[in-house]
Design a protein around this motif. Structure first.
Motif, PDB file in Angstrom:
ATOM      1  N   LYS A  19      55.075  76.545  35.656  1.00 14.06           N
ATOM      2  CA  LYS A  19      53.890  76.022  36.324  1.00 14.06           C
ATOM      3  C   LYS A  19      53.457  74.737  35.631  1.00 14.06           C
ATOM      4  O   LYS A  19      53.614  74.592  34.420  1.00 14.06           O
ATOM      5  CB  LYS A  19      52.747  77.045  36.290  1.00 14.06           C
ATOM      6  N   VAL A  20      52.921  73.808  36.414  1.00 17.39           N
ATOM      7  CA  VAL A  20      52.439  72.534  35.877  1.00 17.39           C
ATOM      8  C   VAL A  20      50.961  72.412  36.194  1.00 17.39           C
ATOM      9  O   VAL A  20      50.556  72.529  37.345  1.00 17.39           O
ATOM     10  CB  VAL A  20      53.206  71.337  36.464  1.00 17.39           C
ATOM     11  N   ARG A  21      50.176  72.211  35.163  1.00 19.82           N
ATOM     12  CA  ARG A  21      48.743  71.989  35.350  1.00 19.82           C
ATOM     13  C   ARG A  21      48.533  70.486  35.476  1.00 19.82           C
ATOM     14  O   ARG A  21      48.591  69.740  34.508  1.00 19.82           O
ATOM     15  CB  ARG A  21      47.967  72.556  34.170  1.00 19.82           C
ATOM     16  N   GLY A  22      48.342  70.020  36.708  1.00 21.97           N
ATOM     17  CA  GLY A  22      48.182  68.595  36.940  1.00 21.97           C
ATOM     18  C   GLY A  22      46.831  68.089  36.475  1.00 21.97           C
ATOM     19  O   GLY A  22      45.796  68.715  36.716  1.00 21.97           O
ATOM     20  N   CYS A  23      46.855  66.954  35.781  1.00 21.10           N
ATOM     21  CA  CYS A  23      45.620  66.355  35.296  1.00 21.10           C
ATOM     22  C   CYS A  23      45.033  65.456  36.378  1.00 21.10           C
ATOM     23  O   CYS A  23      45.768  64.699  37.027  1.00 21.10           O
ATOM     24  CB  CYS A  23      45.895  65.532  34.039  1.00 21.10           C
ATOM     25  N   PRO A  24      43.715  65.527  36.628  1.00 19.54           N
ATOM     26  CA  PRO A  24      43.125  64.598  37.595  1.00 19.54           C
ATOM     27  C   PRO A  24      43.250  63.165  37.101  1.00 19.54           C
ATOM     28  O   PRO A  24      43.289  62.929  35.885  1.00 19.54           O
ATOM     29  CB  PRO A  24      41.651  65.041  37.645  1.00 19.54           C
ATOM     30  N   PRO A  25      43.369  62.193  38.009  1.00 24.41           N
ATOM     31  CA  PRO A  25      43.505  60.792  37.572  1.00 24.41           C
ATOM     32  C   PRO A  25      42.325  60.380  36.699  1.00 24.41           C
ATOM     33  O   PRO A  25      41.163  60.532  37.084  1.00 24.41           O
ATOM     34  CB  PRO A  25      43.529  60.010  38.888  1.00 24.41           C
ATOM     35  N   VAL A  26      42.622  59.899  35.508  1.00 24.29           N
ATOM     36  CA  VAL A  26      41.587  59.524  34.551  1.00 24.29           C
ATOM     37  C   VAL A  26      41.425  58.015  34.550  1.00 24.29           C
ATOM     38  O   VAL A  26      42.409  57.271  34.514  1.00 24.29           O
ATOM     39  CB  VAL A  26      41.941  60.019  33.127  1.00 24.29           C
ATOM     40  N   GLU A  27      40.196  57.573  34.579  1.00 25.83           N
ATOM     41  CA  GLU A  27      39.906  56.142  34.526  1.00 25.83           C
ATOM     42  C   GLU A  27      40.176  55.632  33.114  1.00 25.83           C
ATOM     43  O   GLU A  27      39.571  56.092  32.148  1.00 25.83           O
ATOM     44  CB  GLU A  27      38.458  55.879  34.909  1.00 25.83           C
ATOM     45  N   GLN A  28      41.121  54.714  32.988  1.00 18.63           N
ATOM     46  CA  GLN A  28      41.490  54.192  31.681  1.00 18.63           C
ATOM     47  C   GLN A  28      41.112  52.718  31.582  1.00 18.63           C
ATOM     48  O   GLN A  28      41.250  51.970  32.535  1.00 18.63           O
ATOM     49  CB  GLN A  28      43.002  54.349  31.449  1.00 18.63           C
ATOM     50  N   LYS A  29      40.652  52.342  30.409  1.00 23.40           N
ATOM     51  CA  LYS A  29      40.315  50.947  30.146  1.00 23.40           C
ATOM     52  C   LYS A  29      41.406  50.367  29.249  1.00 23.40           C
ATOM     53  O   LYS A  29      41.655  50.868  28.167  1.00 23.40           O
ATOM     54  CB  LYS A  29      38.957  50.849  29.481  1.00 23.40           C
ATOM     55  N   GLY A  30      42.051  49.326  29.709  1.00 22.58           N
ATOM     56  CA  GLY A  30      43.160  48.766  28.949  1.00 22.58           C
ATOM     57  C   GLY A  30      44.487  49.302  29.445  1.00 22.58           C
ATOM     58  O   GLY A  30      44.546  50.165  30.319  1.00 22.58           O
ATOM     59  N   ARG A  31      45.552  48.776  28.891  1.00 23.27           N
ATOM     60  CA  ARG A  31      46.897  49.173  29.298  1.00 23.27           C
ATOM     61  C   ARG A  31      47.482  50.061  28.204  1.00 23.27           C
ATOM     62  O   ARG A  31      47.617  49.642  27.057  1.00 23.27           O
ATOM     63  CB  ARG A  31      47.771  47.949  29.532  1.00 23.27           C
ATOM     64  N   ILE A  32      47.819  51.283  28.563  1.00 27.54           N
ATOM     65  CA  ILE A  32      48.294  52.268  27.598  1.00 27.54           C
ATOM     66  C   ILE A  32      49.778  52.511  27.812  1.00 27.54           C
ATOM     67  O   ILE A  32      50.204  52.851  28.913  1.00 27.54           O
ATOM     68  CB  ILE A  32      47.519  53.590  27.723  1.00 27.54           C
ATOM     69  N   ILE A  33      50.566  52.311  26.762  1.00 27.38           N
ATOM     70  CA  ILE A  33      52.002  52.554  26.805  1.00 27.38           C
ATOM     71  C   ILE A  33      52.307  53.680  25.837  1.00 27.38           C
ATOM     72  O   ILE A  33      51.984  53.582  24.650  1.00 27.38           O
ATOM     73  CB  ILE A  33      52.795  51.287  26.429  1.00 27.38           C
ATOM     74  N   GLN A  34      52.907  54.747  26.337  1.00 23.89           N
ATOM     75  CA  GLN A  34      53.203  55.915  25.493  1.00 23.89           C
ATOM     76  C   GLN A  34      54.692  55.980  25.205  1.00 23.89           C
ATOM     77  O   GLN A  34      55.511  55.852  26.104  1.00 23.89           O
ATOM     78  CB  GLN A  34      52.748  57.193  26.193  1.00 23.89           C
ATOM     79  N   ILE A  35      55.028  56.161  23.919  1.00 23.13           N
ATOM     80  CA  ILE A  35      56.417  56.273  23.493  1.00 23.13           C
ATOM     81  C   ILE A  35      56.560  57.572  22.716  1.00 23.13           C
ATOM     82  O   ILE A  35      55.804  57.830  21.793  1.00 23.13           O
ATOM     83  CB  ILE A  35      56.833  55.085  22.599  1.00 23.13           C
ATOM     84  N   MET A  36      57.523  58.390  23.111  1.00 22.58           N
ATOM     85  CA  MET A  36      57.731  59.671  22.440  1.00 22.58           C
ATOM     86  C   MET A  36      59.167  59.717  21.923  1.00 22.58           C
ATOM     87  O   MET A  36      60.095  59.344  22.622  1.00 22.58           O
ATOM     88  CB  MET A  36      57.519  60.839  23.412  1.00 22.58           C
ATOM     89  N   ASP A  37      59.323  60.191  20.688  1.00 24.93           N
ATOM     90  CA  ASP A  37      60.671  60.426  20.190  1.00 24.93           C
ATOM     91  C   ASP A  37      60.619  61.468  19.090  1.00 24.93           C
ATOM     92  O   ASP A  37      59.716  61.467  18.266  1.00 24.93           O
ATOM     93  CB  ASP A  37      61.309  59.154  19.656  1.00 24.93           C
ATOM     94  N   TYR A  38      61.609  62.367  19.075  1.00 22.01           N
ATOM     95  CA  TYR A  38      61.674  63.424  18.076  1.00 22.01           C
ATOM     96  C   TYR A  38      62.735  63.142  17.024  1.00 22.01           C
ATOM     97  O   TYR A  38      62.587  63.512  15.868  1.00 22.01           O
ATOM     98  CB  TYR A  38      61.975  64.763  18.755  1.00 22.01           C
ATOM     99  N   ASP A  39      63.799  62.462  17.405  1.00 17.64           N
ATOM    100  CA  ASP A  39      64.968  62.357  16.546  1.00 17.64           C
ATOM    101  C   ASP A  39      64.799  61.371  15.396  1.00 17.64           C
ATOM    102  O   ASP A  39      65.422  61.514  14.362  1.00 17.64           O
ATOM    103  CB  ASP A  39      66.196  61.962  17.372  1.00 17.64           C
ATOM    104  N   ILE A  40      63.982  60.342  15.567  1.00 15.52           N
ATOM    105  CA  ILE A  40      63.874  59.300  14.554  1.00 15.52           C
ATOM    106  C   ILE A  40      62.640  59.560  13.698  1.00 15.52           C
ATOM    107  O   ILE A  40      61.540  59.687  14.191  1.00 15.52           O
ATOM    108  CB  ILE A  40      63.791  57.904  15.202  1.00 15.52           C
ATOM    109  N   SER A  41      62.829  59.619  12.388  1.00 17.60           N
ATOM    110  CA  SER A  41      61.720  59.879  11.473  1.00 17.60           C
ATOM    111  C   SER A  41      60.893  58.614  11.272  1.00 17.60           C
ATOM    112  O   SER A  41      61.357  57.492  11.467  1.00 17.60           O
ATOM    113  CB  SER A  41      62.253  60.348  10.118  1.00 17.60           C
ATOM    114  N   ARG A  42      59.664  58.813  10.844  1.00 17.48           N
ATOM    115  CA  ARG A  42      58.802  57.664  10.599  1.00 17.48           C
ATOM    116  C   ARG A  42      59.297  56.848   9.410  1.00 17.48           C
ATOM    117  O   ARG A  42      59.119  55.636   9.369  1.00 17.48           O
ATOM    118  CB  ARG A  42      57.365  58.140  10.369  1.00 17.48           C
ATOM    119  N   ASN A  43      59.913  57.510   8.411  1.00 17.66           N
ATOM    120  CA  ASN A  43      60.456  56.774   7.271  1.00 17.66           C
ATOM    121  C   ASN A  43      61.571  55.837   7.719  1.00 17.66           C
ATOM    122  O   ASN A  43      61.691  54.719   7.216  1.00 17.66           O
ATOM    123  CB  ASN A  43      60.969  57.749   6.209  1.00 17.66           C
ATOM    124  N   TYR A  44      62.400  56.288   8.674  1.00 16.73           N
ATOM    125  CA  TYR A  44      63.452  55.438   9.204  1.00 16.73           C
ATOM    126  C   TYR A  44      62.840  54.214   9.893  1.00 16.73           C
ATOM    127  O   TYR A  44      63.305  53.083   9.721  1.00 16.73           O
ATOM    128  CB  TYR A  44      64.319  56.224  10.184  1.00 16.73           C
TER     129      TYR A  44
END
Length: 426
Positions: free
Chosen positions: A355-380
């Motif tokens: 099941k997917v709980r859909g989020c209602p459209p949220v009013e955002q100020k500014g341009r938001i870019i999301q980047i997700m990664d699990y394999d690369i460590s922050r130290n790298y």
């Protein structure tokens, strides 16, 4: 390929009604309280794809604390596991605990311990614990695990999901709810990458153990697997495509004649490997017994051979495969993941109610870019940034460069920390 790793900002839709942030947070909090107050449903996954900042983590911890939910909260790092515990304590939940962290104890050999564990051996049965002056029986680290079974909620890093017996240990058999906070897919699939040379080195080490005919029969299936892989790799390294270029990848299934239903007698071999971990090739050999067992007992397991070339060296082959770590079917799981891909999760967990709980459209100020990664460590990433160049080898640094070039300077939000100055570490 495993999820929507990069989420660029979408153009605003003037005809869609937007909700303010507080309204979205209130709705999400009420929904979480309702879901975590009811009896759990086995083999059900609920995906929360709300964007960052709406309050998935806070709302989930608040609801679990209020309803005294018995569950496991898995996150990417120990730092975030500590954050979860702080949220539970903030909501007066005294029955939540965090998995013990070795580096926070007075262990005299934390680096050696992690190095042995990373090679696939048990430090408690080998180096450094067997040679430690403190001794296993007097080490304060191991008794720290005993109180875990009495807690309602266990907070820990998601890598524990890949450990054999995790859901039957630490009291987890009595925790029916599993919460993955961000990027569950990579952990559930657990990518493995093993150079073929490591297979040969490890197999040569097993010859010291197999001094009798009975022991030779025990490792015979493992030797057959290694021989089959080496033959395929030798042929693969010579193969070319239609344009006379050497192949970079070659997928192939492990045939049924190589696999077997069971591998009896491996317990003694596992004990021997752990006890001799620091002696095998000067402590450099990795323990591939779990990987060999998985490949040999999983018919038609798809694997990939990859050609690896370094300047001045002969090309070599690396074996890649996805080692499945299925969720226990008697549990209910919640994925707090803004990048979750429903179709992929349905493929990973066949027969589960998704099941997917859909989020209602949220009013955002500014341009938001999301980047997700699990394999690369922050130290790298830190190391790549410190030696930054226009053609940086880190894909994440390349993406950030393009974002900054297109949109200009912008703040970075990382693990709830907002960074606006240009520190090299960030």
């Amino acid at each position: 390929p495993h999820s929507k790793r990069i989420s660029p900002p979408s153009e605003p839709d003037e005809f869609v009604e937007k909700f303010d942030l507080e309204t979205a947070r209130t709705e999400l909090g009420e929904f979480l309280h309702t879901e975590l107050a009811r009896p759990h449903h086995a083999k059900r996954i609920t995906i929360f794809d709300d964007p960052c900042g709406v309050g998935k983590t806070y709302g989930c911890c608040s609801a679990m604390a209020a309803n005294r939910t018995r569950g496991i909260v898995l996150t990417q790092e120990n730092k975030m596991a500590q954050r979860h515990l702080e949220l539970f304590n903030q909501h007066q939940c005294q029955t939540a605990v965090r998995m013990p962290v070795l580096i926070e104890t007075n262990c005299p050999h934390p680096v050696e311990y992690r190095r042995t564990a990373a090679r696939g051996f048990s430090p408690r049965l080998s180096h450094p614990c067997r040679t430690c002056a403190v001794g296993v029986n007097h080490c304060p680290y191991f008794p720290m695990f005993r109180p875990l079974a009495n807690a309602d909620i266990l907070c820990c890093a998601a890598i524990y999901h890949t450990h054999d017996g995790f859901y039957e240990s630490y009291g987890n058999e009595n925790r029916p709810v599993i919460v993955f906070d961000e990027n569950a897919v990579d952990v559930i699939l657990q990518a493995r990458e093993i150079p073929l040379a490591e297979w040969k080195t490890w197999l040569d080490a097993l010859a010291d153990w197999a001094e009798t005919e009975q022991k030779k029969k025990i490792i015979a299936p493992i030797a057959s697997l290694a021989t089959w892989l080496q033959e395929k790799a030798d042929r693969f390294l010579k193969s070319k495509d239609d344009e006379d270029r050497f192949l970079k990848f070659q997928p192939l299934p492990i045939p049924a004649e190589v696999t077997t239903e069971e591998l009896p007698g491996l317990g003694d071999l596992d004990t021997w490997l752990n006890q001799n971990a620091n002696r095998l090739a000067g402590g450099e050999i990795k323990n591939l017994l779990p990987d060999a067992h998985y490949l040999l007992t999983t018919p038609e397991q798809p694997v990939i051979l990859e050609r690896v070339e370094y300047e001045g060296q002969e090309p070599t082959a690396t074996l890649r495969f996805r080692k499945r770590n299925p969720l226990p079917e008697d549990r209910e799981a919640f994925f707090l993941d803004a990048t979750a891909n429903r179709q992929l999760i349905e493929a990973i967990c066949p027969g589960w109610d998704i099941k997917v709980r859909g989020c209602p459209p949220v009013e955002q100020k500014g341009r938001i870019i999301q980047i997700m990664d699990y394999d690369i460590s922050r130290n790298y990433i830190k190391r790549q940034i410190l030696k930054h160049c226009p053609e940086n080898p880190s894909w994440l640094v390349q993406i950030v460069d393009n974002i900054l070039e297109k949109y200009g300077p912008m703040p970075v939000i990382s693990f709830k920390e907002v960074v606006t100055d240009r520190k090299p570490a960030m």
